[in-house]
Design a protein around this motif. Structure first.
Motif, PDB file in Angstrom:
ATOM      1  N   ASP A 174       1.293   3.881   6.036  1.00  0.00           N
ATOM      2  CA  ASP A 174       1.451   2.872   4.987  1.00  0.00           C
ATOM      3  C   ASP A 174       0.056   2.346   4.660  1.00  0.00           C
ATOM      4  N   SER A 186      -1.061   0.061   2.890  1.00  0.00           N
ATOM      5  CA  SER A 186      -1.230  -1.390   2.813  1.00  0.00           C
ATOM      6  C   SER A 186      -1.684  -1.973   4.139  1.00  0.00           C
ATOM      7  N   HIS A 187      -1.200  -1.431   5.265  1.00  0.00           N
ATOM      8  CA  HIS A 187      -1.564  -1.954   6.580  1.00  0.00           C
ATOM      9  C   HIS A 187      -2.873  -1.367   7.086  1.00  0.00           C
ATOM     10  N   TRP A 199      -5.504  -0.773   4.877  1.00  0.00           N
ATOM     11  CA  TRP A 199      -6.551  -1.477   4.142  1.00  0.00           C
ATOM     12  C   TRP A 199      -6.921  -2.801   4.800  1.00  0.00           C
ATOM     13  N   TRP A 200      -5.924  -3.578   5.221  1.00  0.00           N
ATOM     14  CA  TRP A 200      -6.279  -4.891   5.764  1.00  0.00           C
ATOM     15  C   TRP A 200      -6.911  -4.797   7.146  1.00  0.00           C
ATOM     16  N   LYS A 247       2.772   1.281  -0.573  1.00  0.00           N
ATOM     17  CA  LYS A 247       2.606  -0.166  -0.778  1.00  0.00           C
ATOM     18  C   LYS A 247       1.115  -0.458  -0.843  1.00  0.00           C
ATOM     19  N   ASP A 248       0.737  -1.452  -1.625  1.00  0.00           N
ATOM     20  CA  ASP A 248      -0.667  -1.751  -1.865  1.00  0.00           C
ATOM     21  C   ASP A 248      -1.039  -3.092  -1.231  1.00  0.00           C
ATOM     22  N   THR A 249      -2.346  -3.319  -1.105  1.00  0.00           N
ATOM     23  CA  THR A 249      -2.877  -4.575  -0.578  1.00  0.00           C
ATOM     24  C   THR A 249      -4.079  -5.000  -1.406  1.00  0.00           C
ATOM     25  N   PHE A 293      -0.037  -8.442   0.088  1.00  0.00           N
ATOM     26  CA  PHE A 293       0.542  -7.199  -0.386  1.00  0.00           C
ATOM     27  C   PHE A 293       0.749  -7.224  -1.898  1.00  0.00           C
ATOM     28  N   GLY A 318      -3.421  -3.489  -6.172  1.00  0.00           N
ATOM     29  CA  GLY A 318      -4.423  -3.820  -5.168  1.00  0.00           C
ATOM     30  C   GLY A 318      -5.588  -2.858  -5.256  1.00  0.00           C
ATOM     31  N   ASP A 345       5.568  -7.641  -2.936  1.00  0.00           N
ATOM     32  CA  ASP A 345       4.584  -8.290  -3.812  1.00  0.00           C
ATOM     33  C   ASP A 345       5.074  -9.681  -4.187  1.00  0.00           C
TER      34      ASP A 345
END
Length: 322
Positions: free
Chosen positions: A197, A199-200, A202-203, A227-229, A257, A263, A291
């Motif tokens: 994923d 999104s997890h 990137w952070w 999913k994006d971040t 998110f 993102g 989101d």
């Protein structure tokens, strides 16, 4: 690859209404919650395993719409010191594996789990620094005494039922990066793989393209969440990436998110999808929508529209120009 959705997004809709809604938007496959954090609004494994008529009706409802089931999701924490939730999570996992085999669903998605800091602890503990030394000692104990023993047994259980386990690389759980996934896979077998994923990643400061290449070399990608971040660098400077503020505090959080394309740009997403193909992944691209700036339907539909632009559905051609 097939474009799909994690259907807990539409948990308020009855099962068949949800299927119609997903189909109308041009999706091909669905990931269904079966317990744990996602709940089981559309799929109760215990009921379906005990009632062959209900099981056949469930399967027929999906097939009649030309859809497939890409994964059953029982994201939980079977290692938590909270005995009730640990037992619920474990029971959901076992029944989900059994149901996946009956439905011929190849993958179960979940979390690796996080135990306490010591035997008798009351809450999970996620060490994120090797010093002071007791943090490193805690992590070593968690892996040797809890994580590896659990997944050695239950990863094999999944393999015996012809099911792969896709562990989401998610902060707060012991498996949260390519390195931790590969470490557990080496100890417990190839039934264990990653649910990637971005999104997890990137952070945590991990480049998803690089992570896909690393995992792909080991054939260790079992599933993919879309999913994006958004990273707010000004707030990162204040709070760091391990920001413990509520997700609802979006103006002040270091990151939050977003729907796909909000993102990171579509070139970035095109690179991610292309790299998945490069390493041989041909499974579902399952949209997960969390989101806080968009409604469920708007965020979901924008993710669908953006991914349709970059997704590659036809097989790669022979290189006629060589």
């Amino acid at each position: 690859m097939k474009l799909g959705v994690f259907t807990v997004l539409f948990s308020e809709k009855p099962f068949e209404e949800m299927l119609d809604h997903v189909k109308a938007l041009g999706l091909e496959t669905i990931e269904i919650g079966t317990g744990g954090y996602p709940g089981n609004a559309h799929c109760n494994p215990g009921e379906l395993l005990e009632n062959e008529t209900k099981l056949k009706a469930f399967k027929k409802a999906v097939e009649d719409r030309g859809l497939t089931i890409s994964s059953l999701s029982c994201h939980g924490n079977a290692l938590t010191p909270d005995a009730d939730f640990a037992n619920q999570s474990h029971d959901a996992f076992v029944k989900t594996v059994q149901l996946a085999e009956k439905l011929e669903v190849p993958t179960v998605t979940t979390f690796s789990g996080t135990p306490g800091a010591y035997e008798g602890a009351k809450q999970p503990s996620w060490p994120v620094a090797p010093w002071p030394n007791e943090y490193g000692d805690i992590l070593k104990w968690q892996w040797q005494e809890k994580l590896i023993p659990y997944w050695s047994e239950w990863g094999q259980y999944a393999a015996d039922h012809n099911v792969k386990v896709a562990l989401e690389l998610h902060g707060g759980f012991l498996v949260h990066s390519p390195a931790t996934l590969l470490k557990l896979r080496e100890a417990c077998g190839e039934a264990i793989g990653a649910n990637v994923d971005p999104s997890h990643l990137w952070w945590q400061g991990i480049d998803p393209v690089a992570a896909i290449k690393i995992l792909g070399k080991h054939n260790a990608i079992h599933f993919f969440h879309a999913k994006d971040t958004y990273i707010d660098q000004e707030n990162v400077n204040m709070h760091g990436l391990l920001d413990m503020q509520s997700y609802a505090n979006m103006q002040d959080r270091a990151w939050y998110f977003r729907s796909v394309g909000y993102g990171h740009d579509l070139k970035t997403w095109a690179d991610i999808i292309s790299t998945l193909r490069l390493v041989g992944y041909d499974g579902a691209v399952s949209i997960e929508h969390e989101d806080g700036l968009m409604s469920i339907d708007e965020g979901f539909q924008k993710a669908v529209a953006n991914l349709q632009q970059v997704l590659m559905k036809e097989p790669a051609p022979d290189m006629w120009w060589l």
